[in-house]
Design a protein around this motif. Sequence first.
Motif, short mmCIF file in Angstrom:
data_model
loop_
_atom_site.label_atom_id
_atom_site.label_comp_id
_atom_site.label_asym_id
_atom_site.label_seq_id
_atom_site.Cartn_x
_atom_site.Cartn_y
_atom_site.Cartn_z
N HIS A 197 0.88 -1.07 0.04
CA HIS A 197 -0.10 -0.06 0.03
C HIS A 197 0.75 1.17 0.13
CE1 HIS A 197 -4.32 0.97 0.24
NE2 HIS A 197 -3.90 1.76 1.42
N HIS A 198 0.66 2.31 -0.97
CA HIS A 198 1.50 3.29 -1.19
C HIS A 198 0.54 4.44 -0.90
CE1 HIS A 198 4.22 6.47 -2.23
NE2 HIS A 198 3.16 6.79 -3.07
N HIS A 199 0.82 5.23 0.26
CA HIS A 199 -0.24 6.23 0.32
C HIS A 199 0.28 7.60 -0.35
CE1 HIS A 199 -1.23 3.82 3.83
NE2 HIS A 199 -2.28 4.24 3.94
N ARG A 201 0.29 11.85 4.80
CA ARG A 201 -0.52 11.12 4.27
C ARG A 201 -2.06 11.71 4.24
NH1 ARG A 201 0.49 4.92 6.73
NH2 ARG A 201 2.46 5.18 5.98
N HIS A 213 -6.57 6.62 2.93
CA HIS A 213 -6.56 5.46 2.23
C HIS A 213 -7.17 5.61 0.88
CE1 HIS A 213 -5.03 2.84 5.03
NE2 HIS A 213 -5.63 3.21 6.08
N SER A 219 -4.37 6.27 -2.32
CA SER A 219 -3.38 5.36 -2.31
C SER A 219 -3.32 4.31 -3.41
CB SER A 219 -3.36 4.71 -1.09
OG SER A 219 -4.44 3.77 -0.63
#
Length: 94
Positions: free
Chosen positions: A16-18, A25, A28, A31
């Motif tokens: 998971h890349h935010h 950040r 969600h 992302s």
Amino acid sequence: INRQIGLKVTRMVLEHHHHTSAGRRIGHDHSVELCRHHHQGDKFPMIDAGYKANASVYGPSYGKEPARFRLVYGTDVELLEFQNALLAQVAGVS
């Protein structure tokens, strides 16, 4: 994207890349999923080769070369739109 631009596709587990704004950040909903090579650039599909060899075959890493990664794969917004379109396609949503 890799198939479309002539690079090999990894078979690595996704992470998971935010996306961030001002270093924080933004949740969600903002992302994307990237394999470890494309996310951090510290584990490689070709285990015995270094980063440069892997990047030439699989593309650059966001963690190692963020500017080059964006040139190849697009901005955070473009990646999110691409991912959401793929998810909608798989789910059969138009």
